[in-house]
Design a protein around this motif. Structure first.
Motif, PDB file in Angstrom:
ATOM      1  N   ALA A 167      -7.755   3.211  -2.391  1.00  8.89           N
ATOM      2  CA  ALA A 167      -6.900   4.234  -1.793  1.00  8.89           C
ATOM      3  C   ALA A 167      -7.485   5.618  -1.967  1.00  8.89           C
ATOM      4  CB  ALA A 167      -5.506   4.193  -2.412  1.00  8.89           C
ATOM      5  N   PRO A 194       0.841  -1.201   0.000  1.00  2.83           N
ATOM      6  CA  PRO A 194       0.000   0.000   0.000  1.00  2.83           C
ATOM      7  C   PRO A 194       0.875   1.249   0.000  1.00  2.83           C
ATOM      8  CG  PRO A 194       0.010  -1.035   2.161  1.00  2.83           C
ATOM      9  CD  PRO A 194       0.723  -1.975   1.243  1.00  2.83           C
ATOM     10  N   MET A 195       0.308   2.365  -0.470  1.00  2.00           N
ATOM     11  CA  MET A 195       1.117   3.558  -0.707  1.00  2.00           C
ATOM     12  C   MET A 195       1.690   4.161   0.573  1.00  2.00           C
ATOM     13  SD  MET A 195      -0.602   5.502  -3.966  1.00  2.00           S
ATOM     14  CE  MET A 195      -2.284   4.926  -3.876  1.00  2.00           C
ATOM     15  N   TYR A 202      -1.189  11.067   2.139  1.00  2.00           N
ATOM     16  CA  TYR A 202      -0.460   9.865   2.567  1.00  2.00           C
ATOM     17  C   TYR A 202      -0.782   9.485   4.013  1.00  2.00           C
ATOM     18  CZ  TYR A 202       1.924   9.333  -1.806  1.00  2.00           C
ATOM     19  OH  TYR A 202       2.169   9.098  -3.152  1.00  2.00           O
ATOM     20  N   SER A 230       0.123   0.352   7.750  1.00  2.00           N
ATOM     21  CA  SER A 230      -1.175   0.081   7.135  1.00  2.00           C
ATOM     22  C   SER A 230      -1.467  -1.411   7.156  1.00  2.00           C
ATOM     23  CB  SER A 230      -1.173   0.580   5.682  1.00  2.00           C
ATOM     24  OG  SER A 230      -2.305   0.100   4.991  1.00  2.00           O
ATOM     25  N   VAL A 237      -9.912   6.036   2.784  1.00  2.00           N
ATOM     26  CA  VAL A 237      -9.946   6.381   1.369  1.00  2.00           C
ATOM     27  C   VAL A 237     -10.011   7.900   1.224  1.00  2.00           C
ATOM     28  CG1 VAL A 237     -11.180   6.118  -0.809  1.00  2.00           C
ATOM     29  CG2 VAL A 237     -11.102   4.206   0.826  1.00  2.00           C
ATOM     30  N   GLU A 238      -9.068   8.441   0.478  1.00  3.52           N
ATOM     31  CA  GLU A 238      -9.029   9.875   0.193  1.00  3.52           C
ATOM     32  C   GLU A 238     -10.054  10.212  -0.877  1.00  3.52           C
ATOM     33  OE1 GLU A 238      -6.160  12.798  -2.466  1.00  3.52           O
ATOM     34  OE2 GLU A 238      -5.466  10.812  -1.867  1.00  3.52           O
ATOM     35  N   SER A 260      -7.304   1.835  -6.525  1.00  8.20           N
ATOM     36  CA  SER A 260      -6.626   1.033  -5.501  1.00  8.20           C
ATOM     37  C   SER A 260      -5.203   1.518  -5.266  1.00  8.20           C
ATOM     38  CB  SER A 260      -6.593  -0.439  -5.930  1.00  8.20           C
ATOM     39  OG  SER A 260      -5.678  -0.609  -7.017  1.00  8.20           O
ATOM     40  N   HIS A 261      -4.597   1.025  -4.192  1.00  6.16           N
ATOM     41  CA  HIS A 261      -3.183   1.312  -3.942  1.00  6.16           C
ATOM     42  C   HIS A 261      -2.330   0.797  -5.103  1.00  6.16           C
ATOM     43  CE1 HIS A 261      -3.371   2.639   0.328  1.00  6.16           C
ATOM     44  NE2 HIS A 261      -4.485   1.928   0.321  1.00  6.16           N
ATOM     45  N   ASP A 310      -2.949  -4.196  -0.929  1.00  2.00           N
ATOM     46  CA  ASP A 310      -2.693  -3.160  -1.934  1.00  2.00           C
ATOM     47  C   ASP A 310      -3.783  -3.099  -3.005  1.00  2.00           C
ATOM     48  OD1 ASP A 310      -1.815  -5.474  -3.474  1.00  2.00           O
ATOM     49  OD2 ASP A 310      -0.728  -4.070  -4.738  1.00  2.00           O
ATOM     50  N   LYS A 341      -3.684   7.287   3.746  1.00  2.00           N
ATOM     51  CA  LYS A 341      -3.312   5.963   3.247  1.00  2.00           C
ATOM     52  C   LYS A 341      -2.689   5.113   4.347  1.00  2.00           C
ATOM     53  CE  LYS A 341      -2.796   7.617  -1.505  1.00  2.00           C
ATOM     54  NZ  LYS A 341      -3.560   8.848  -1.272  1.00  2.00           N
ATOM     55  N   ASP A 392      -5.499   3.647   6.396  1.00  2.00           N
ATOM     56  CA  ASP A 392      -6.444   2.834   5.623  1.00  2.00           C
ATOM     57  C   ASP A 392      -7.770   3.554   5.410  1.00  2.00           C
ATOM     58  OD1 ASP A 392      -4.482   0.892   5.636  1.00  2.00           O
ATOM     59  OD2 ASP A 392      -5.330  -0.176   7.348  1.00  2.00           O
TER      60      ASP A 392
END
Length: 510
Positions: free
Chosen positions: A173, A6-7, A75, A165, A83-84, A191-192, A169, A78, A81
């Motif tokens: 995201a 994940p990012m 970030y 996180s 969602v932006e 998604s990531h 992935d 992220k 966990d």
């Protein structure tokens, strides 16, 4: 290095690896964050949100100008966990209601610049309970009495350690919105892995290394700055020069000042740079290559004037589809990345043989590399995804060798006397006129049936041009049926926040 992570973890690994290297520089002020300092800011925001809000939601919306705080917040979410929801800062009214309200997010992070727009629509957002403001705290408390207002500095924790996180992935995201050029903006669920794969493919396409510095003046709420500019630099240990909005007057000054080595640009930006008066600054740079989409200025003319390589067309990506096709540096045909399969379809949706021109369709060979859905819009999702293929709404050609060539947006095709005209190709010819600063082309109904070409043109300061003179210029540089039959001279071309001509607004002109 980054695949299947994940990012938030990607940032942590890069901050460990490139700790003291410069990562983010803010233009024009020049403030710079190292990789370690940027992750520290990200961790402070993440810890602060977790400690301040006991019931963290699945989605949090961001409505901000480009800044270190904005990028770090993306970030931080992220790592948590969450969602932006990337809200376009130019949205107003119904579009703003839709973007914030779509996910029923109870939290919005914003700034004083958006108080007026928010004040006009908050009554239509019953789920929004908390507003975090980066400035204007007292004014926000006075104006937004139905929401809990929190000052951004109050969520900056003293804790600075990495939050691990737990997301796969393939988990969502971000929700990022399409430009809405030809209809309502749609929230693409990304998604990531989408972000990381997009960035990895940008690194391949443009040969990005840790020695590179990219210039990024476009809003972080869009796919380009977030995943074409910032994340590829992060993966390689390079540097990002982040600006809040494109400035023609400051472009070359900042390119030189910050040692920029490459940049991506919208076709409208390429037109503006080309139309500007020549200056010494435009050749005293360290830029080695750039890419424009579309590219209205011919490669040879651009390279001769600006002393940098212009990577020709052939690349293709979108918020919905991801970064699908890799542009070649010295050939107009693009090569499909191995994670994707493409084809072209006719009006009936059936696939056409190689060499045909039709609607580009894409399907993934790997999970998570494309947007799987438009959030809260199942009908639109189903309309564009059939039998595993995503119908892009773009017109393209695939030659016998499998190379990709972009033609135009489906909605930008103009049918003139049985011929299919690309508005982008007409624009390409028009901007070669020395008096033209900017232009956009649409099709309008013809008295003889089908359509005719209508051009909207802005001129350089102090210049004059007639319809007849522009048509005379066009005849040697494009097919006869492509020459505009109608020309409207404007002070400014209406454009979407991503710089694309706003076709609906143009169509309303008499």
């Amino acid at each position: 290095m980054a695949l299947y992570q994940p990012m938030g973890k990607v940032l942590h690994k890069c901050a460990e690896r490139f700790s003291d290297r410069p990562f983010l520089t803010l233009a024009p002020q020049g403030e710079t964050y190292t990789y370690a300092a940027f992750e520290t800011l990200t961790n402070r925001i993440a810890h602060g949100l977790r400690d301040t809000v006991s019931d963290l939601p699945t989605h949090i919306a961001l409505l901000l100008e480009n800044s270190a705080e904005y990028l770090a917040a993306t970030y931080a979410l992220k790592k948590l966990d969450i969602v932006e929801v990337s809200v376009n800062r130019a949205f107003r009214g119904p579009a703003l209601v839709r973007a914030i309200g779509l996910t029923k997010t109870p939290i919005l992070i914003t700034s004083q610049a958006h108080f007026d727009a928010l004040g006009a629509i908050l009554g239509q957002l019953p789920d929004l309970r908390r507003i975090v403001v980066t400035d204007g705290f007292q004014e926000a408390r006075r104006r937004f009495t139905d929401q809990s207002v929190i000052a951004f500095e109050d969520i900056l924790s003293e804790k600075t350690h990495h939050i691990q996180s737990s997301a796969d992935d393939l988990a969502p995201a971000a929700v990022m919105f399409t430009s809405g050029t030809t209809g309502l903006s749609k929230g693409c669920v990304l998604s990531h892995r989408y972000g990381v794969r997009t960035a990895e493919n940008v690194v391949k396409a443009f040969r990005v290394t840790g020695e590179d510095t990219i210039y990024s003046p476009y809003p972080l709420s869009h796919i380009g700055p977030a995943y074409y500019d910032v994340l590829p630099s992060m993966l390689t240990g390079g540097q990002v020069v982040l600006r809040d909005g494109f400035s023609l007057s400051q472009f070359w000054t900042e390119i030189n000042r910050f040692g920029v080595t490459w940049f991506l640009m919208l076709g409208s930006v390429q037109q503006l740079l080309w139309s500007a008066e020549p200056s010494q600054a435009e050749t005293g740079h360290k830029v080695t290559r750039c890419w424009s989409t579309p590219a209205p200025v011919p490669k040879d003319k651009w390279e001769a004037r600006f002393d940098m390589r212009l990577i020709p067309g052939g690349g293709y990506g979108s918020t919905d589809a991801g970064w699908v096709v890799c542009p070649q540096w010295d050939h107009p045909g693009g090569i499909v990345f191995p994670e994707f399969e493409i084809g072209v379809a006719g009006e009936d949706g059936a696939h056409l043989p190689k060499g045909s021109v039709g609607e580009l369709v894409v399907r993934p060979k790997e999970a998570g590399v494309m947007s799987d859905a438009y959030f809260g819009m199942p009908e639109k999702t189903a309309e564009t995804r059939k039998n595993g293929w995503f119908y892009t709404g773009d017109i393209a050609r695939i030659d016998e060798d499998g190379l990709f060539y972009f033609v135009c947006r489906k909605a930008e095709r103009i049918r003139v006397k049985g011929e299919m005209v690309s508005g982008a190709e007409v624009e390409e010819g028009i901007v070669l006129h020395p008096d033209v600063e900017d232009c956009a082309v649409i099709g309008v109904p013809s008295a003889l049936g089908e359509e005719e070409v209508k051009a909207f043109v802005t001129l350089k300061p102090g210049r004059c041009l007639t319809t007849e003179a522009l048509q005379a210029h066009c005849r040697p540089v494009m097919a006869k049926y492509m020459v505009p039959t109608q020309v409207v001279f404007l002070d400014e071309i209406p454009r979407t926040p991503t710089g694309k001509p706003e076709k609906g607004a143009l169509a309303a002109y008499d």
